[in-house]
Design an enzyme around this catalytic site. Structure first.
Site, PDB file in Angstrom:
ATOM      1  N   SER A  57      -9.160  -4.935 -10.058  1.00  0.00           N
ATOM      2  CA  SER A  57     -10.333  -5.604  -9.494  1.00  0.00           C
ATOM      3  C   SER A  57     -11.238  -6.095 -10.603  1.00  0.00           C
ATOM      4  CB  SER A  57     -11.093  -4.594  -8.626  1.00  0.00           C
ATOM      5  OG  SER A  57     -12.382  -5.076  -8.329  1.00  0.00           O
ATOM      6  N   TYR A  68     -15.183   4.187  -7.708  1.00  0.00           N
ATOM      7  CA  TYR A  68     -14.075   3.302  -7.316  1.00  0.00           C
ATOM      8  C   TYR A  68     -13.607   2.489  -8.530  1.00  0.00           C
ATOM      9  CZ  TYR A  68     -11.825  -0.976  -5.653  1.00  0.00           C
ATOM     10  OH  TYR A  68     -10.966  -2.028  -5.496  1.00  0.00           O
ATOM     11  N   LYS A 124      -9.946   2.352 -10.907  1.00  0.00           N
ATOM     12  CA  LYS A 124      -9.160   1.168 -11.301  1.00  0.00           C
ATOM     13  C   LYS A 124      -8.971   1.133 -12.820  1.00  0.00           C
ATOM     14  CE  LYS A 124      -8.421  -0.685  -7.254  1.00  0.00           C
ATOM     15  NZ  LYS A 124      -7.071  -0.564  -6.670  1.00  0.00           N
TER      16      LYS A 124
HETATM   17  P1  NAD Z   1      -6.718  -2.271   2.670  1.00  0.00           P
HETATM   18  O1  NAD Z   1      -7.494  -1.011   2.911  1.00  0.00           O
HETATM   19  O2  NAD Z   1      -6.667  -3.279   3.757  1.00  0.00           O
HETATM   20  O3  NAD Z   1      -5.223  -1.914   2.246  1.00  0.00           O
HETATM   21  C1  NAD Z   1      -4.897  -0.753   1.528  1.00  0.00           C
HETATM   22  C2  NAD Z   1      -3.752  -0.083   2.260  1.00  0.00           C
HETATM   23  O4  NAD Z   1      -3.377   1.093   1.542  1.00  0.00           O
HETATM   24  C3  NAD Z   1      -4.122   0.333   3.669  1.00  0.00           C
HETATM   25  O5  NAD Z   1      -3.146  -0.148   4.573  1.00  0.00           O
HETATM   26  C4  NAD Z   1      -4.103   1.887   3.616  1.00  0.00           C
HETATM   27  O6  NAD Z   1      -3.703   2.456   4.846  1.00  0.00           O
HETATM   28  C5  NAD Z   1      -3.119   2.139   2.483  1.00  0.00           C
HETATM   29  N1  NAD Z   1      -3.322   3.390   1.767  1.00  0.00           N
HETATM   30  C6  NAD Z   1      -4.471   3.902   1.243  1.00  0.00           C
HETATM   31  N2  NAD Z   1      -4.230   5.075   0.647  1.00  0.00           N
HETATM   32  C7  NAD Z   1      -2.911   5.316   0.771  1.00  0.00           C
HETATM   33  C8  NAD Z   1      -2.050   6.386   0.368  1.00  0.00           C
HETATM   34  N3  NAD Z   1      -2.546   7.442  -0.287  1.00  0.00           N
HETATM   35  N4  NAD Z   1      -0.744   6.308   0.651  1.00  0.00           N
HETATM   36  C9  NAD Z   1      -0.237   5.255   1.319  1.00  0.00           C
HETATM   37  N5  NAD Z   1      -0.998   4.225   1.755  1.00  0.00           N
HETATM   38  C10 NAD Z   1      -2.313   4.253   1.476  1.00  0.00           C
HETATM   39  O7  NAD Z   1      -7.299  -2.901   1.323  1.00  0.00           O
HETATM   40  P2  NAD Z   1      -6.994  -4.325   0.673  1.00  0.00           P
HETATM   41  O8  NAD Z   1      -8.241  -5.125   0.737  1.00  0.00           O
HETATM   42  O9  NAD Z   1      -5.731  -4.885   1.195  1.00  0.00           O
HETATM   43  O10 NAD Z   1      -6.829  -3.870  -0.843  1.00  0.00           O
HETATM   44  C11 NAD Z   1      -5.551  -3.659  -1.425  1.00  0.00           C
HETATM   45  C12 NAD Z   1      -5.743  -3.253  -2.872  1.00  0.00           C
HETATM   46  O11 NAD Z   1      -6.475  -4.280  -3.546  1.00  0.00           O
HETATM   47  C13 NAD Z   1      -6.553  -1.967  -3.064  1.00  0.00           C
HETATM   48  O12 NAD Z   1      -5.987  -1.237  -4.121  1.00  0.00           O
HETATM   49  C14 NAD Z   1      -7.925  -2.469  -3.447  1.00  0.00           C
HETATM   50  O13 NAD Z   1      -8.634  -1.554  -4.248  1.00  0.00           O
HETATM   51  C15 NAD Z   1      -7.585  -3.734  -4.228  1.00  0.00           C
HETATM   52  N6  NAD Z   1      -8.667  -4.717  -4.236  1.00  0.00           N
HETATM   53  C16 NAD Z   1      -9.153  -5.218  -3.060  1.00  0.00           C
HETATM   54  C17 NAD Z   1     -10.211  -6.119  -3.070  1.00  0.00           C
HETATM   55  C18 NAD Z   1     -10.789  -6.645  -1.788  1.00  0.00           C
HETATM   56  O14 NAD Z   1     -11.894  -7.232  -1.818  1.00  0.00           O
HETATM   57  N7  NAD Z   1     -10.134  -6.542  -0.641  1.00  0.00           N
HETATM   58  C19 NAD Z   1     -10.751  -6.549  -4.289  1.00  0.00           C
HETATM   59  C20 NAD Z   1     -10.216  -6.046  -5.469  1.00  0.00           C
HETATM   60  C21 NAD Z   1      -9.168  -5.130  -5.444  1.00  0.00           C
END
Ligand code: NAD
Ligand code: UDP
Length: 338
Positions: free
Chosen positions: A124, A148, A152
């Site tokens: 991120s 958080y 990362k």
């Molecule tokens: P999201 O919550 O929609 O998806 C994450 C998925 O991981 C979910 O389906 C959840 O059920 C699953 N999960 C969480 N912990 C788990 C575990 N221990 N074992 C198995 N599954 C698990 O989030 P997203 O927005 O799709 O984000 C995906 C990744 O991108 C994350 O790592 C997040 O930190 C990163 N990210 C997201 C954003 C954003 O704005 N959406 C920005 C920067 C980085």
């Protein structure tokens, strides 16, 4: 390739699944459903015409991971699974270090056990902390400002050590800016539990009448209209960036590479509100509220390295982001009433 998507039923993972399938790959989702719904698998099938296997499991369970990788002849992993709410990470840091850091350690251990050493990791732009200059390029110093973000950063450092220790690893760290929008089908998108923390899902719910008004966090920043500026990127563009990054690490020399995935264009909170209203013909009542703790005034990417090394640039504009967010919100409303 056969690709395992941890967190594959989540917001970004589900869009990347469609992009990988379009590019000719086979995907299997591995998710504990902590923040997603198994019904996403049916929607992926409807969009792609392909059955996508789902393994319900936790990345902290090494046996479950090894089983999934063996069962599906996995050759590469894209690692989305993680918790991502900044405020929750401040209140419950152990939960974040356990899920995100220990979970990733468990994953890389299982990958090494199975001889799978190709990985794309969801990082991120939060790892840049308070910008020292803009746009943010990949060489900008890193400094997370909350638990958080520190998870990362720790994971990035752990992956760098692993890549340095064993020349077979091929790792891409992708630093996302602000993913928004939804798939054109309206079938998959961002549907957070409870009251959204992020701007775009909050705006969509105000437009739908599910929330009364938007609080604009801070109107006295040193930005053109005083509200915070961010680099919003369409999730479908972001998904294409993953396909390009995977292709690049498979073809290039092994090691670890880091790419920003952003547009390079900053928009303010009020730009977002006005664009959403104009594109969708809706009203977004808002009030100016105090700044939110930990927010920076402006944050936007230099997307140059990704353009040069991946041949990838974001294609979709702000209007497309607003239109697809609203289309997904209306699909949700129909699903809930029907
Ligand atoms: P999201 O919550 O929609 O998806 C994450 C998925 O991981 C979910 O389906 C959840 O059920 C699953 N999960 C969480 N912990 C788990 C575990 N221990 N074992 C198995 N599954 C698990 O989030 P997203 O927005 O799709 O984000 C995906 C990744 O991108 C994350 O790592 C997040 O930190 C990163 N990210 C997201 C954003 C954003 O704005 N959406 C920005 C920067 C980085
Ligand atoms: N924001 C806002 N009201 C909200 C949610 C967000 O004014 O209800 C602002 C926030 O202060 C920031 C921008 O919108 O300037 C993007 O915030 P978001 O939480 O979506 O992403 P961040 O960049 O903080 O990860």
């Amino acid at each position: 390739m056969n690709i395992l998507l941890t967190g594959g039923t989540g917001y970004i993972g589900s869009h990347v699944a469609t992009a990988l399938i379009s590019a000719g790959h086979q995907v299997v989702c591995f998710d504990n459903l902590a923040n997603s719904d198994a019904a996403v698998i049916d929607r992926l099938a409807a969009i792609t015409g392909t059955a996508v296997p789902l393994v319900v499991g936790d990345i902290r369970d090494g046996d479950a991971l090894r089983g999934a990788m063996a069962d599906h002849d996995v050759e590469a992993v894209i690692h989305f699974a993680g918790l991502k709410a900044v405020g929750e990470s401040v209140a419950e840091p152990m939960k974040y270090y356990d899920n995100n850091v220990r979970g990733t350690l468990s994953l890389v251990q299982a990958m090494a056990d199975c001889g799978v050493k190709t990985m794309v990791f969801s990082s991120s732009a939060t790892v840049y902390g308070q910008p020292q200059y803009l746009p943010l390029d990949e060489n900008h110093p890193t400094a997370a400002t909350n638990p958080y973000g520190r998870t990362k950063l720790m994971i990035e450092e752990m992956l760098a050590d692993i890549a340095a220790s064993d020349p077979e690893w091929r790792i891409a760290t992708l630093r996302y800016f602000n993913p928004v929008g939804a798939h054109d089908s309206g079938l998959i998108g961002e549907n957070p539990n409870g009251i959204p923390n992020n701007l775009m899902p909050f705006i969509s719910r105000v437009a739908a009448g599910r929330l009364n008004e938007l609080s604009v966090f801070g109107s006295d920043y040193d930005t053109p209209d005083g509200t915070g500026v961010r680099d919003y990127i369409h999730v479908v563009d972001l998904a294409d960036g993953h396909v390009a990054a995977l292709d690049a690490i498979v073809q290039a020399a092994p090691g670890l590479s880091t790419w920003n995935l952003g547009t390079g264009q900053g928009y303010s909170v009020l730009d977002m509100v006005r664009a959403f209203e104009r594109v969708n013909g809706v009203r977004i009542p808002y009030r100016l509220a105090p700044r939110r703790d930990g927010d920076v005034a402006s944050c936007y990417a230099s997307p140059e390295r990704a353009a040069q090394e991946l041949g990838w640039t974001a294609q979709r504009d702000l209007d497309a982001m607003c239109a697809s967010s609203w289309s997904f919100e209306r699909t949700l409303a129909m699903r809930n009433t029907g």
